[in-house]
Write an enzyme that holds these catalytic residues in place. Structure first.
Site, PDB file in Angstrom:
ATOM      1  N   TYR A 151     -43.681  80.094  85.961  1.00 23.02           N
ATOM      2  CA  TYR A 151     -45.030  79.607  86.284  1.00 23.02           C
ATOM      3  C   TYR A 151     -44.968  78.561  87.389  1.00 23.02           C
ATOM      4  CZ  TYR A 151     -46.716  81.761  81.961  1.00 23.02           C
ATOM      5  OH  TYR A 151     -47.052  82.644  80.976  1.00 23.02           O
ATOM      6  N   HIS A 174     -40.443  45.508  56.424  1.00 20.30           N
ATOM      7  CA  HIS A 174     -39.832  46.403  57.414  1.00 20.30           C
ATOM      8  C   HIS A 174     -39.701  45.662  58.749  1.00 20.30           C
ATOM      9  CE1 HIS A 174     -38.553  50.196  59.038  1.00 20.30           C
ATOM     10  NE2 HIS A 174     -39.566  50.327  59.855  1.00 20.30           N
ATOM     11  N   CYS A 225     -41.414  77.860  79.516  1.00 21.96           N
ATOM     12  CA  CYS A 225     -42.619  78.539  79.035  1.00 21.96           C
ATOM     13  C   CYS A 225     -42.800  78.261  77.548  1.00 21.96           C
ATOM     14  CB  CYS A 225     -42.502  80.047  79.255  1.00 21.96           C
ATOM     15  SG  CYS A 225     -42.011  80.514  80.921  1.00 21.96           S
ATOM     16  N   MET A 226     -43.838  78.838  76.964  1.00 23.72           N
ATOM     17  CA  MET A 226     -44.103  78.594  75.546  1.00 23.72           C
ATOM     18  C   MET A 226     -42.975  79.117  74.662  1.00 23.72           C
ATOM     19  SD  MET A 226     -47.362  79.730  73.215  1.00 23.72           S
ATOM     20  CE  MET A 226     -48.612  78.811  74.101  1.00 23.72           C
ATOM     21  N   ASP A 227     -42.429  80.285  75.015  1.00 28.92           N
ATOM     22  CA  ASP A 227     -41.451  80.931  74.143  1.00 28.92           C
ATOM     23  C   ASP A 227     -40.122  81.222  74.822  1.00 28.92           C
ATOM     24  OD1 ASP A 227     -43.801  81.446  72.391  1.00 28.92           O
ATOM     25  OD2 ASP A 227     -44.288  82.850  74.007  1.00 28.92           O
ATOM     26  N   ARG A 279     -48.120  46.712  60.720  1.00 28.18           N
ATOM     27  CA  ARG A 279     -48.486  48.106  60.506  1.00 28.18           C
ATOM     28  C   ARG A 279     -49.188  48.186  59.140  1.00 28.18           C
ATOM     29  NH1 ARG A 279     -43.779  52.584  60.965  1.00 28.18           N
ATOM     30  NH2 ARG A 279     -43.017  51.464  59.139  1.00 28.18           N
ATOM     31  N   LYS A 286     -38.164  61.646  54.924  1.00 24.53           N
ATOM     32  CA  LYS A 286     -39.533  61.927  55.386  1.00 24.53           C
ATOM     33  C   LYS A 286     -39.490  62.846  56.607  1.00 24.53           C
ATOM     34  CE  LYS A 286     -39.319  57.702  58.119  1.00 24.53           C
ATOM     35  NZ  LYS A 286     -39.596  56.265  58.131  1.00 24.53           N
ATOM     36  N   ARG A 291     -32.945  50.816  52.981  1.00 28.04           N
ATOM     37  CA  ARG A 291     -33.675  52.058  53.282  1.00 28.04           C
ATOM     38  C   ARG A 291     -33.109  52.626  54.581  1.00 28.04           C
ATOM     39  NH1 ARG A 291     -37.556  48.269  53.076  1.00 28.04           N
ATOM     40  NH2 ARG A 291     -38.003  48.682  55.268  1.00 28.04           N
TER      41      ARG A 291
HETATM   42  C1  LIG Z   1     -38.442  55.550  58.208  1.00 32.82           C
HETATM   43  C2  LIG Z   1     -38.334  54.224  57.568  1.00 32.82           C
HETATM   44  C3  LIG Z   1     -37.077  53.666  57.302  1.00 32.82           C
HETATM   45  C4  LIG Z   1     -35.779  54.263  57.814  1.00 32.82           C
HETATM   46  O1  LIG Z   1     -35.593  53.827  59.138  1.00 32.82           O
HETATM   47  P1  LIG Z   1     -34.295  54.229  60.011  1.00 32.82           P
HETATM   48  O2  LIG Z   1     -34.462  53.471  61.252  1.00 32.82           O
HETATM   49  O3  LIG Z   1     -34.372  55.704  60.218  1.00 32.82           O
HETATM   50  O4  LIG Z   1     -33.106  53.826  59.217  1.00 32.82           O
HETATM   51  C5  LIG Z   1     -37.040  52.483  56.592  1.00 32.82           C
HETATM   52  N1  LIG Z   1     -38.178  51.876  56.183  1.00 32.82           N
HETATM   53  C6  LIG Z   1     -39.401  52.377  56.452  1.00 32.82           C
HETATM   54  C7  LIG Z   1     -40.609  51.643  55.995  1.00 32.82           C
HETATM   55  C8  LIG Z   1     -39.513  53.548  57.174  1.00 32.82           C
HETATM   56  O5  LIG Z   1     -40.746  54.027  57.447  1.00 32.82           O
END
Ligand SMILES: *Cc1c(COP(=O)(O)O)cnc(C)c1O
Length: 372
Positions: free
Chosen positions: A268, A169, A314-316, A139, A42, A222
């Site tokens: 700046y 999670h 700065c920005m760039d 969440r 992601k 995950r």
């Molecule tokens: C991003 C995410 C993960 C991965 O988490 P890490 O800490 O990067 O291993 C696992 N489960 C869910 C729901 C996430 O959003």
């Protein structure tokens, strides 16, 4: 050149694809045979590039891919990736048909959603769903085991759905103190106990739980941050079972150099004043590249020397103070290794009072990613 396009600014991020493959392989070695790895790509692969990262993790042994929302999943499908993909976040019920057609699995956690989305799934197709249980993150997810039974029955009775997975999670898996983690794990087991039949995938562990706690692997994990060679937290870093290889580095080149006299100021707000005659160089990277103003004072590597950022970013563009003259075109590394000196993503995170996850994500699309 990036994707056949000529680049005209000497600021780029290098992505070490082999490092990602290596980290994925090391991760897989820790898993029991029945446990499959889903890799989080992601947010453009945590800033490393979604498609290239996806290819690397699949080469390294990942079974499937994780994204935050449907658009990210479609980007992977359009690039020709056929691996299983799970969307972790919310998808509009109206878009369930698109997911079904592209064989993208969705996360579900509302009974009403299932009823509504069913009408958007074409007759001949099935949508694979993973039910998300909220065991303490608060969440997204269902909070009551009774909701789970309702949803299971609905899915099993419907010809539009396939019950592919269930998950939760953790909120504190990256901490050594594990009471809250254990409480969440126990709640998840209670959810599982409500099911008439377990779906093919049961998953809970993120990188931290996989690498540090080991007792929540079920038959899928995950993982995200560890694949990029970064620790889920500084706290558990000393206890990780393998040392990840950092895949992200950030580079630029000196585009101007001059000698300031004592008393002259930089940038700046004129926040820096030269104390003596000083060599000051300019590098073409700024806050619009995600190189935030708060990094003022941070040391980067110019050729083989440490060079602090002086004056406001700065920005760039950004100014750095050099211990000696260096010609235009001299390499400057802001993250990564150069001439035996090293700046870790963690160093930048520490300076910014944030986490390494945020650092690679914040380097903007204006910085091209070069794949090695
Ligand atoms: C991003 C995410 C993960 C991965 O988490 P890490 O800490 O990067 O291993 C696992 N489960 C869910 C729901 C996430 O959003």
């Amino acid at each position: 050149m990036v994707d056949g396009q000529q680049l005209y600014r000497d600021t780029w991020a290098e992505i070490n694809v082999d490092a990602i493959v290596y980290n994925m392989r090391e991760m897989c070695k820790l898993l029991p045979d029945e446990t499959k790895a889903f890799a989080a790509v992601k947010a453009n692969g945590y800033g490393h590039g979604a498609v290239q990262t996806a290819r690397a993790v699949l080469k390294g042994g990942a079974h499937g891919l994780l994204v935050a929302f449907l658009d990210e999943a479609l980007e992977l499908r359009r690039a020709g990736l056929t691996a299983p993909i799970l969307v972790l976040g919310y998808t509009r019920a109206e878009d369930a048909g698109v997911a079904a057609k592209e064989d993208i699995s969705l996360t579900v956690y509302q009974y009403d959603w299932l009823q509504k989305a069913e009408t958007f799934i074409p007759g001949e197709s099935r949508l694979s769903v993973h039910i998300k249980c909220d065991t303490g993150m608060n969440r997204i997810g269902i909070k009551e085991p009774s909701e789970l039974s309702l949803m299971e029955d609905f899915i099993e009775a419907s010809s539009s759905y396939y019950f592919q997975g269930i998950y939760t999670h953790f909120a504190t898996a990256d901490q050594i103190e594990e009471q809250y983690y254990q409480q969440q794990l126990a709640r998840f087991r209670a959810f599982l106990g409500m099911l008439k039949t377990l779906p093919p995938y049961v998953h809970a562990a993120n990188s931290a739980a996989t690498l540090y706690h080991h007792d929540s692997l079920f038959n899928a994990i995950r993982v995200g941050i560890a694949l990029y060679g970064l620790s889920p937290s500084p706290e558990i870093k000393p206890y990780l079972p393998f040392e990840g290889r950092e895949a992200f580095s950030l580079h630029t080149k000196i585009i101007h150099i001059k000698k300031l006299s004592a008393g002259e100021t930089i940038g700046y707000g004129a926040t820096y004043t030269a104390e003596e005659n000083e060599w000051i160089a300019t590098i073409p990277i700024g806050y619009a590249d995600g190189w935030l103003r708060h990094l003022q004072g941070f040391q980067v590597i110019a050729d083989d020397e440490w060079a602090p950022i002086v004056g406001r970013i700065c920005m760039d563009q950004t100014m750095i103070k050099l211990p000696r003259y260096m010609p235009i075109g001299t390499n400057v590394t802001l993250i990564g290794e150069q001439c035996g000196k090293k700046i870790s993503v963690d160093h930048v995170a520490e300076k910014l009072n944030t986490i390494n996850y945020e650092v690679t994500c914040m380097i903007s699309h204006r910085v091209p990613r070069i794949y090695l």
